[in-house]
Enzyme design. Structure first.
Site, short mmCIF file in Angstrom:
data_model
loop_
_atom_site.label_atom_id
_atom_site.label_comp_id
_atom_site.label_asym_id
_atom_site.label_seq_id
_atom_site.Cartn_x
_atom_site.Cartn_y
_atom_site.Cartn_z
N ASP A 410 11.91 -0.12 -5.89
CA ASP A 410 11.18 0.20 -7.10
C ASP A 410 10.65 1.62 -6.92
O ASP A 410 10.59 2.12 -5.80
CB ASP A 410 10.04 -0.81 -7.22
CG ASP A 410 9.15 -0.51 -8.39
OD1 ASP A 410 9.69 -0.15 -9.43
OD2 ASP A 410 7.93 -0.65 -8.25
N LYS A 411 10.29 2.28 -8.02
CA LYS A 411 9.78 3.63 -7.84
C LYS A 411 8.27 3.66 -7.80
O LYS A 411 7.68 3.92 -6.77
CB LYS A 411 10.29 4.53 -8.97
CG LYS A 411 10.12 6.00 -8.70
CD LYS A 411 9.85 6.78 -9.96
CE LYS A 411 8.41 6.70 -10.30
NZ LYS A 411 8.00 7.43 -11.45
N ASP A 841 6.47 -3.45 -5.58
CA ASP A 841 5.06 -3.77 -5.46
C ASP A 841 4.50 -4.54 -6.63
O ASP A 841 3.43 -5.09 -6.55
CB ASP A 841 4.24 -2.49 -5.29
CG ASP A 841 4.23 -1.69 -6.57
OD1 ASP A 841 5.25 -1.67 -7.26
OD2 ASP A 841 3.18 -1.10 -6.89
#
Lengths: 1205, 332
Positions: A410-411, A841
């Protein structure tokens, strides 16, 4: 509500048809009677309690046992145990039943313990308090008591306990603000608006009167769609997603809201979105099953040989065997087939030791300790600031960590902190800002330069501003060569934006509400440079300017904002026309370098060239850049333009395009001021970690909901993409597609995009193949957006996509939904059959985390959603290097060793038995006493292998990270290939032959000076002693590091055997006194020296030659660092002494940086939802934009100020 | 996965501080958890390979020589008599010869002593192709009964020779039933050589496995006689033939001790053996051999260990030389 959501909503409805995960809409609607439990009762909606456990009290035993017997080995032992209770067994049943029960017991206890933890977690959630309307009062009840139709009140910052129909809020206009970070990771606020009809039901008394009937769709997993009707007092009001508050979101900036429960528990959209928790098993373990099947195969073969031969052998001529007519079937020569069949089973029980019974328990124990003691307690993965250590949530996947080939990341929140900081700028051809980005640091370190970042005194650091250059601070810019340009630069920053100030109008206390953190960073920068923007009204911007006329003078200036030419993704720029108090008319413009440069006035080529150079420099340093420009307007020219603008603004058809066209008329002949560079603050150590991981042969994919430019930028910043790579970009934001989209025919759009994607894929694939065929072709990178991905994941295009993406060393997928993340992950997992790891996250990463082989959650500041779904939780992305390269690699090596060793020791042992069968007329006589046989696995060889599983280290942790290439051995699965197993098997055969034949041959004849002869049990005890000693010593030979615990366990195991036999041979009749008899002869000592050494000699020569001539990578590293003491600190290896002053050092480091001409300049002023809010004020009609949310939020919390304005 | 409702659950997972403590045990625990226990790291470099091989050679060759010497010092006379002891008329059908109780089974063999044999000289009989380790055979005994006699009634393990006329056979089982019953008498010159048949079984067997008060009162009373009979007046603990026989052999070719000659035999002595060829090995083609052998500290003659030691030792030396050459020629 917003266009954004409706777009996604559209795509998700298409998904219903195409991708199958969405349940088909049931034809029936659900009807809910609000505030009327009796009326709802007959429908029996599900309760609001949730359960994520695998078992419950009743299903635990059957289901848990079933899980256990999914393992081939356990099934087998059950079978053997049953078989050994029959008379045909040569061994005692207890010896098989006890170890099996032990194995099952230990495993079940472990399962129960893990499920218990999950259960407790559910309980915490289920028992969270929520206020429900009961008898005109708000009663606090636990979440689980909530029922469909209940009226609930949720207070500020509370989580919605179920999917609610939004009825009323304390805010005017019936709006509330929610944060959806748990769902999609976006932290900006979203607005929800109740139906006007229900606004009043905010007090308990009023709410008690609410009797509505909701007809809505059946529960489904589409987060952005909702259709239904509210029937209230015979009025039917349509409901939209705008009235739906989803479970998992939290309420912000609103005192409380009142809502009616629509979907509960597992029927809520967030729960429907989460996939079932799959019980993950590691790939190695699945391969282990194959190995065990192979062992079954060889077992069966051995038994078959023995069985057929026994049928042939049996003969009445052996009169001493008493094989008359009355002999039982298993020995009856007149029924040779029966003899063979029964002997087959006899031999199966006899050779059952070929399957290592304690293997699974040992592995589970090892993995458990690896998790709880090593991974969880590793100080190198301990984040002191948040006091968070790594957490292994399952212990099944340790060795999988050593074989990861694809990482899906994920970024936001994972790679980046979602924190924009003004870092550098270029004004009038001069670069300001001394800071060094992490990318530059990383680059320098890779070139062997240690860059110490010394904060100079002038450095200023606050949220959104991290700038170190005294030349611009406190009015010092006045002394710069071009102070006027500086002034324009600062004014442009302070005026040309759509930021709202919030809070006290003092530089310290003010906070800026902006749609994108970039904007806030720019305005913050202006503030720090002395141009403090503190107030905005619809027509004015107030700026407190310092040092403008002369040093130290502070002046409040009000600029009249005449027009705002808003930002959108086609224009890639934003302009403001403002009037100075002195009447000067200026257009300030900021935007992507490409669009600004096209519109610059002629002349001043030097500045343009220099600034372009700076832009490239910023871009390659991973900074996000914007160009600033201005244009002085003459009143006449402005007036004539403004007429056209107003005309365009008020046109009803095609307004947006017309506005864009009008904007073009004035946004030209601009004068370049300079450029800004914003650092999208990466998580600490991310580029270095990514660099290390990619050196380790791991391919990293970024899957993000962000826009394409942002994603590409981050990819640059993280070293995922660089300018040497060939990039393939597949985007749905092309003119052709947009044109078709504007026509609005869904079917046509779908077909068209699919065709486009297909064409693009084909083209890219061809190019990729061309690149790969050349020797030194560039590395490849693929960027694809969510909409295209949706079509590319179609079964017909899937293979092409996979082929293309697997050839790329990095892949960026932007604008993807949570479900697509999971689909991409499983595409690679299933299609490429490689080990995948997902890291994220937020709740939007949950499905991806669960889809991958290994899910890693970042246990950071956001919710615990991702962590709860993950297999491992770490505090920072950079710990991934430790987790994979150190723990994963070691675990993999250790588990491989443990498995192959188990395989070896049991095969060796069983083969000696097999060779004996040939000399017993294939009768299935056991060579060893049955207790020897059952304790062999459980006691005599159990402990040392666990020591290897825990302690073996090929190279130290720091070397593991220094030579990430070592990790490739794991990816290639070098240590658990059939070739490795085959080698072990060969040595097993060799050793077993040595054991059996050396011992039996040498035992013939008298064995002491009084000429006495050994019997069967003497010989077998001798052989068993040799086996135990050899097998234990063999273990020492596979160790790379031998601690004293190895010596203790190996010595202890051999000793245990002797102690056992000393005691046992006193009690047991058949082996009565054998050990004492044996030890009374010289023969014993001479044999015990010879046999193990001869048996091990083969392995020794093999190991020596292998290391000498065909070394593994780790062996080379071992030898390079052979004479270094093992550094236990792991740190400091890369530190290089340097005597330079900080300044020299920095300039030297910068000089060393790669200076290649960069095509990428890092334009990234493009966060989701960054569009101006002024359109809504000035135009006649404009769809509500996400931006409104933030504005409204700030208006609400600051009502006085807005009124004053 | 569900929404995390409160902070309670996150606290439990998030706050896990790692204290570093002092003290011996704690230092160990910390080293253990950080995986930095002190360890020796053997690296098998070519030098080590060569050295270990050389060492192996230097240790093994002497041991081999000593062992081989001991084995070679043992003198052994082996005489296969099963075929020659069948009278001419029965050569075609040896089984009927052995089963025909009317035919006399005595037979005379002449053995020549080639070298001086020092007392004690051990007499063995050797059977080949005799599966004393067959599963049916091995389990067909009752150790309890051997020790306790009729006090122990469960003779089910002794099938098919467990009882006779309702009483358990003592000793029961196939092993005892098939007791070897060839007998040998040795004539040296004119006098009979005294053969000591006591003290030929392991002491532990005599004292603890076979009862001192268990008498074979109904042994070999059945219809089918398997082998030797036992004197019903001697307790099993003193029937050393039986004790030796019942320590079943590991391989289908085995020797069992028969007795001991306690006189030296000179070179070129001629020994005449009168034997009773009673035991039926003809039906399954087993061989019977008479072995007269001296003994060394290592036992009987068995060159295997010595040869193996020397072979392994010399191979190790040769290998080390080969490796050494490779190492010198092509160092890393």
């Amino acid at each position: 509500m917003t266009r954004d959501v409706s777009l996604t909503g559209r795509s998700s409805t298409t998904r219903t048809v195409r991708l199958g995960r969405v349940q088909p809409q049931a034809p029936s609607h659900r009807t809910i009677y609000c505030n009327d439990r009796e009326a709802n009762f007959p429908i029996r909606f599900k309760g609001n309690s949730i359960s994520t456990t695998k078992y419950n009290f009743f299903t635990f035993l059957p289901k848990g046992l079933f899980e256990q017997f999914r393992r081939v080995a356990n099934c087998y032992f059950l079978f053997i145990s049953i078989l050994s209770m029959t008379p045909i067994s040569p061994v005692n049943p207890v010896t098989n039943v006890v170890p099996l029960s032990l194995v099952l017991l230990v495993s079940l206890i472990k399962e129960a313990f893990e499920d218990w933890k999950r259960f407790q977690n559910d309980m915490v959630i289920n028992n969270g308090p929520v206020e429900v309307l009961q008898d005109q009062k708000w009663e606090t009840v636990p979440w689980k008591k909530l029922q469909v139709g209940d009226i609930v009140r949720v207070k500020q910052d509370g989580f919605f306990p179920a999917d609610l129909l939004f009825l009323a809020s304390t805010n005017p206009d019936g709006v509330c603000y929610i944060e959806t970070a748990n769902l999609d990771g976006e932290t900006n606020l979203k607005i929800r608006k109740a139906l006007e009809r229900t606004w009043d039901y905010s007090t308990p008394e009023k709410a008690a009167e609410f009797k509505g009937e909701v007809q809505c769709e059946q529960p489904n997993n589409s987060l952005y769609t909702f259709t239904g009707n509210l029937i209230i007092q015979k009025q039917t009001l349509p409901l939209s997603p705008n009235q739906l508050l989803l479970r998992g979101c939290s309420l912000r900036n609103t005192e409380y809201i009142v809502g009616a429960v629509i979907f509960t528990g597992h029927e809520t959209k967030v729960m429907m979105n989460s996939m079932n928790v799959p019980s993950k098993r590691s790939t190695l373990e699945r391969k282990l099953d194959k190995l065990i099947l192979t062992l079954f195969g060889s077992l069966f073969l051995m038994c078959l040989i023995g069985a057929i031969a026994s049928g042939i052998f049996i003969n009445r001529k052996y009169h001493y065997l008493g094989l008359d007519e009355g002999a039982p079937t298993e020995f009856n020569p007149s029924n040779r087939f029966g003899v063979a069949a029964l002997t087959l089973f006899t031999l199966i029980t006899l050779y059952s030791t070929i399957i290592p019974i304690s293997l699974y328990v040992s592995i589970e124990m090892i993995k458990f300790i690896q998790c709880t003691q090593f991974i969880n307690k590793d100080l190198h993965m301990y984040h002191a600031e948040t006091n968070t250590a790594a957490l292994a949530r399952t212990s099944n996947l340790n060795e999988e960590l050593g074989q990861v080939e694809y990482i899906f990341s994920d970024k936001t929140g994972t790679l980046t902190r979602n924190l924009m900081e003004f870092f550098k700028c270029s004004i009038g051809g001069e670069v300001y800002g001394f800071g060094i980005t992490e990318i530059e640091q990383g680059g320098a370190e890779r070139n062997g330069i240690q860059v110490q970042v010394h904060k100079s005194v002038s450095a200023v650091h606050e949220k959104g501003f991290n700038f170190d250059d005294s030349r611009l601070m406190r009015g010092a810019w006045r002394n710069e060569p071009d102070p006027d340009t500086c002034k324009e630069f600062f004014r442009c920053l302070a005026i040309c934006h759509t930021v709202l100030p919030e809070g006290d109008e003092s530089p310290e206390k003010i906070t800026y509400q902006a749609a994108s953190p970039d904007e806030a960073a720019l305005v913050t920068a202006a503030k720090n440079f002395g141009f403090f923007f503190y107030r905005r009204t619809p027509t004015m911007i107030y700026v407190r300017e310092s040092h403008v006329e002369k040093m130290g003078k502070i002046l409040d200036v009000a600029y009249e904002i005449l027009n705002v030419l808003e930002f959108n993704s086609t224009r890639k720029r934003q302009s403001v026309v403002c009037r100075y108090p002195d009447g000067r008319l200026v257009l300030y413009c900021k935007g992507a370098d490409t669009v600004i440069y096209e519109r610059l006035a002629d002349g001043n080529d030097d500045l343009k060239k220099i600034t372009r150079g700076h832009l490239e420099q910023f871009g390659s340093a991973g900074l996000r850049t914007l160009c600033l420009a201005y244009r002085d307007l003459s009143p006449e020219m402005y007036e004539s333009w403004n007429e056209k603008f107003i005309q365009a603004k008020s046109s009803l058809r095609d307004r947006e395009n017309k506005l864009d066209e009008v904007a073009e008329l004035i946004e030209k002949e601009l004068i370049l001021i300079g450029s800004t560079a914003i650092e999208d603050k990466l998580q600490e150590g991310v580029p270095g970690c990514i660099q290390t991981l990619s050196r380790a042969g791991i391919k990293i994919w970024v899957l993000t909901g962000d826009k394409m430019e942002t994603a590409i930028n981050i990819a640059y910043a993280c070293n995922l993409i660089n300018n040497e790579m060939k990039q393939f970009i597949i985007s749905s934001e092309t003119d052709a597609i947009r044109e078709v989209e504007n026509r609005g025919d869904q079917v046509e759009i779908a077909c068209f995009i699919k065709e486009e994607v297909k064409k693009e894929l084909k083209r890219c694939l061809e190019e990729a193949q061309h690149c790969l065929s050349t020797v030194s072709g560039p590395k490849l990178a693929l960027v694809i957006d969510g909409k295209c991905l949706m079509y590319a994941l179609d079964p017909s295009l899937r293979v092409m996509l996979l082929n293309l993406s697997l050839n790329c060393s990095s892949v960026v997928c932007c604008r993807v939904s949570p479900l697509q993340k999971a689909q991409v992950t499983s595409l690679v997992k299933k299609g490429a059959r490689k080990i995948t790891l997902s890291i994220g996250d937020g709740a939007n990463d949950v499905s991806m985390i669960q889809a991958a082989h290994i899910g890693v959650g970042i246990s950071g500041l956001e919710g615990m959603q991702a962590v709860m779904a993950s297999d491992f939780a770490i505090a920072q992305f950079r710990y991934l290097a430790d987790l994979l390269l150190v723990h994963g690699r070691w675990s993999y090596l250790r588990i491989c060793k443990v498995i192959t060793y188990f395989f070896y020791k049991n095969l060796t042992f069983t083969l000696t038995q097999f060779w004996f069968t040939f000399h017993t007329g294939f009768s299935g006589q056991r060579f060893y006493d049955d207790w020897f046989q059952s304790l062999y696995n459980v006691i005599f060889t159990a402990l040392p292998v666990i020591m290897v599983g825990l302690f073996d280290k090929d190279v130290s942790a720091s070397l593991s990270k220094k030579y990430p290439e070592l990790y490739k051995e794991g990816i290639r699965n070098v240590f658990f290939k059939w070739r490795v197993v085959g080698t072990w098997a060969c040595f097993s055969v060799y050793q077993s032959l040595i054991f059996y034949h050396f011992v039996t041959t040498s035992s013939a004849g008298g064995k002491n000076s009084s000429g006495r002869i050994f019997g069967l049990w003497d010989v077998s005890t001798m052989a068993f002693t040799c086996v135990v000693i050899t097998v234990n010593l063999r273990l020492l030979m596979i160790c790379n590091s031998i601690t004293r615990w190895h010596y203790i366990s190996v010595g202890g195991s051999i000793l245990a055997w002797f102690i056992f036999i000393f005691v046992y041979s006193i009690f047991r009749e058949n082996v009565f006194f054998v050990i004492y008899v044996l030890m009374s002869t010289f023969y014993f000592y001479i044999t015990i020296l010879l046999v193990p050494i001869v048996a091990l000699l083969g392995d020794f020569i093999y190991q020596g030659v292998q290391r000498w001539f065909f070394p593994y990578d780790y062996q080379i590293v071992q030898e390079i660092h052979r004479h270094e003491p093992d550094d236990n600190s792991r740190a400091g290896l890369l530190e290089i002494e340097n005597q330079l002053t900080p300044h020299e050092e920095r300039s030297y480091a910068i000089a060393q940086l790669p200076r290649e001409i960069s095509k990428h300049t890092g334009f990234a002023f493009d966060s989701p939802g960054y569009e101006s809010f002024f359109a809504a004020q000035l135009g006649i009609y404009a769809p509500q934009k996400p931006w409104d949310v933030a504005r409204r939020a700030s208006v609400r919390s600051r009502p006085k100020t807005s009124k004053k304005n | 996965m569900d929404v995390d409702g409160g902070s309670t659950s996150s606290d439990s997972t998030r706050v896990r501080s790692i204290p570093i403590r002092s003290g011996q045990c704690k230092a160990f625990l910390s080293q253990f958890k950080q995986q930095s226990l002190p360890a020796c790291k053997p690296v098998l470099t070519p030098a080590w390979v060569i050295a270990i091989h050389l060492l192996l050679g230097f240790v093994f060759i002497p041991i081999g020589l000593v062992t081989l010497h001991a084995s070679r010092g043992v003198l052994e006379i082996v005489d296969r008599y099963d075929a020659d002891c069948v009278p001419e008329e029965f050569k075609g059908n040896k089984v009927s010869y052995i089963k025909d109780t009317s035919v006399p089974k005595n037979c005379t063999r002449i053995l020549k002593v080639h070298k001086y044999m020092k007392a004690p000289i051990y007499i063995y009989y050797q059977l080949d192709n005799y599966y004393q380790n067959h599963r049916r055979y091995v389990k067909s005994r009752s150790d309890q009964q051997l020790l306790h006699g009729l006090k122990y009634n469960d003779t089910s393990s002794c099938k098919p020779e467990e009882s006779n006329n309702g009483l358990p056979i003592v000793p029961c089982g196939l092993i005892a039933w098939s007791l070897f019953n060839d007998t040998y008498t040795f004539i040296h010159g004119t006098a009979e050589l005294r053969v000591n048949r006591k003290n030929i079984a392991w002491k532990s067997d005599r004292d603890h496995k076979f009862g001192k008060h268990v008498y074979p009162f109904n042994f070999q009373n059945g219809t089918l006689i398997g082998g030797g009979k036992l004197d019903p007046n001697i307790p099993l603990g003193d029937q050393e033939d039986l004790i030796v026989w019942m320590r079943t052999s590991a391989l289908p070719s085995f020797r069992k001790i028969y007795g001991r000659i306690e006189e030296d035999l000179e070179a070129d002595d001629v020994i005449v053996v009168h034997l009773m060829n009673n035991y039926n090995t003809y039906s399954f083609g087993g061989k019977k051999k008479l072995v007269i052998s001296t003994s060394s500290w290592l036992g009987g003659r068995n060159d295997f260990l010595g040869v193996a030691y020397i072979f392994v030792g010399s191979s190790a030396v040769i290998l080390s030389l080969v490796f050494l050459l490779l190492h010198v020629k092509n160092p890393r």
